[in-house]
Write a protein that holds these residues in place. Structure first.
Motif, short mmCIF file in Angstrom:
data_model
loop_
_atom_site.label_atom_id
_atom_site.label_comp_id
_atom_site.label_asym_id
_atom_site.label_seq_id
_atom_site.Cartn_x
_atom_site.Cartn_y
_atom_site.Cartn_z
N ILE A 1 -12.10 0.78 -1.35
CA ILE A 1 -11.70 0.21 -0.07
C ILE A 1 -12.88 0.18 0.90
N GLN A 2 -12.73 -0.60 1.93
CA GLN A 2 -13.79 -0.80 2.92
C GLN A 2 -14.13 0.50 3.64
N LEU B 1 -13.77 9.72 -0.49
CA LEU B 1 -13.01 8.47 -0.35
C LEU B 1 -12.80 7.81 -1.70
N TYR B 2 -13.85 7.81 -2.53
CA TYR B 2 -13.75 7.22 -3.87
C TYR B 2 -12.64 7.90 -4.67
N ALA B 3 -12.65 9.24 -4.66
CA ALA B 3 -11.66 9.99 -5.43
C ALA B 3 -10.25 9.75 -4.90
N LEU B 4 -10.10 9.76 -3.58
CA LEU B 4 -8.78 9.61 -2.98
C LEU B 4 -8.18 8.23 -3.23
N GLU C 1 -8.12 10.85 8.74
CA GLU C 1 -8.03 10.37 10.12
C GLU C 1 -8.47 8.91 10.22
N SER C 2 -9.44 8.53 9.41
CA SER C 2 -9.94 7.16 9.44
C SER C 2 -8.98 6.17 8.77
N MET D 1 0.85 -1.20 0.00
CA MET D 1 0.00 0.00 0.00
C MET D 1 0.89 1.25 0.00
N THR D 2 0.67 2.12 -0.99
CA THR D 2 1.46 3.35 -1.10
C THR D 2 0.78 4.48 -0.34
#
Length: 402
Positions: free
Chosen positions: A283-284, A274-277, A24-25, A1-2
């Motif tokens: 991811i979950q 989250l989708y864009a990042l 943070e999550s 994981m990068t």
């Protein structure tokens, strides 16, 4: 994981704070490198202390001096503090940043977003004004750089997800859903008496004041039509708006064989962020739509005679160039005047229509030309507000773009 290094333009706004919540999550995935925090000195300091970025930008030079002092007292003198438009550009183009979240409201974030794209960053776009005013320039530069522009706006994020189900040449139509705003069922005869408080009561989303008013006039959906045309290289005739009060389906993509893909999710901006990042991964997360609770989904076409701002946006999208710049600039001026009690609700589209009509129809070849056209349209819209507010005629502004 990068580990992905993130710079946030507009870190103290709702999208910026939601992005920090995602970081943070998932601390193993994201590191905050840069923050452009606007005028909120206290929150800028707290964010810098919590995230310890390499660089923080703030609007005013005096606040930058104060922020440096507070960070030094907190033992964080290694954080570089910059200010103004140049400071925001410096955050957007920081050497260590590989993903930039563009979330500054208005054209204030335009130059920094463009420079981030020019610097080869992957950009997550949450700023409508960037694509409305300069989408042709930004998307062309992103293509030159070979980097994706990832939409964070929920509707375009939904389209992006649906498009993974087919090739662009297989797309027949994009459908953008609209809640219809607070006045969906209000007779137009009552629009003249609409108050600011009524217009700020959005039925689905909690947003800033300008975007909430834009949702009430359907101008927000008009801006999204223009964004969709730029992001997905579609003509306005292939982008349609449909009113969907539940806001459960965020957008749909119709393919040439008649298949339609829809994206459904909770109304939580953290999900598209989250989708864009994490794109192209998924991811979950714990953001779940309770499918068993779905009872019915309603749809109806928008009433463009009742909500003329949507019609004006389609017309500007067809014309392109300075017309979309004027559309955005005049809307910002008119909405601010409405919020200040200077004009009525029905005056918003009237001022926009006149300002767009007075603007140049030519193409714009640089960000400087975009900003010049923006300033001209704002001046003209302010003249219209002045005349409306005083109920007197005033000579047409000499500075109107011709």
């Amino acid at each position: 994981m990068t580990l992905k290094h993130i710079a946030i333009l507009g870190s103290t706004g709702s999208i910026g704070r939601s992005t920090l919540s995602i970081a943070e999550s998932y601390p193993e995935r994201f590191q905050i490198i840069g923050l452009a925090a606007g005028r909120n000195l206290d929150e800028a300091f707290e964010q810098a202390r919590r995230w310890r970025p390499r660089i923080v930008s703030i609007a005013e030079e005096s606040d930058a001096d104060a922020l440096r002092t507070r960070l030094k007292q907190a033992g964080l003198s290694e954080i570089e503090v910059v200010y103004g438009a140049a400071g925001t550009v410096k955050v957007a183009t920081h050497a260590e940043a590989d993903f930039v979240v563009s979330a500054i409201v208005g054209v204030a974030g335009l130059e920094a977003t463009y420079e981030a794209v020019r610097a080869g960053k992957t950009v997550g776009i949450a700023n409508k004004e960037c694509l409305v005013a300069a989408g042709e320039l930004i998307t062309a530069e992103a293509r030159r750089q070979g980097k994706p522009l990832l939409p964070i706006d929920s509707e375009h994020n939904a389209v992006h997800q649906c498009l993974r189900g087919g090739r662009m040449e297989e797309v027949e139509r994009i459908w953008l859903t609209a809640s219809g705003g607070p006045f969906l069922n209000t007779p137009r005869s009552e629009f003249a008496s609409i108050t600011v408080e009524q217009a700020l009561c959005h039925p689905t989303w909690k947003m800033g004041k300008r975007i909430t008013i834009d949702s009430a006039t359907l101008m927000n959906k008009g801006f999204e039509v223009i964004e969709a045309c730029r992001l997905f290289h579609m003509p306005p005739s292939k982008v349609e708006v449909i009113v969907h009060p539940q806001s459960t389906i965020h957008s749909l993509v119709e393919f040439i064989d008649g298949s339609i893909l829809a994206q459904l999710s909770v109304t939580d901006m953290r999900l598209p962020i989250l989708y864009a990042l994490t794109y192209p991964e998924r991811i979950q997360s714990d953001m779940r739509l309770p499918v068993r609770n779905l009872r019915h989904l309603d749809f109806c076409p928008p009433d463009m005679s009742k909500f003329p701002c949507l019609r004006l946006a389609y017309e500007a999208a067809e014309a392109g160039g300075a017309k979309t710049v004027a559309l955005n600039a005049a809307d910002e001026v008119a909405v601010a005047a409405f919020l200040d009690g200077k004009i009525g609700f029905l005056e918003i589209p009237r001022i926009i229509e006149q300002a767009v009509a007075a603007s140049n129809s030519g193409t714009l070849g640089s960000i400087a030309e975009v900003l010049e056209a923006d300033a001209e349209a704002r001046r003209y819209a302010q003249e219209l507000v002045w005349g409306t507010n005083r109920k007197t005629s005033k000579p047409q502004a000499a500075s109107v773009v011709r």
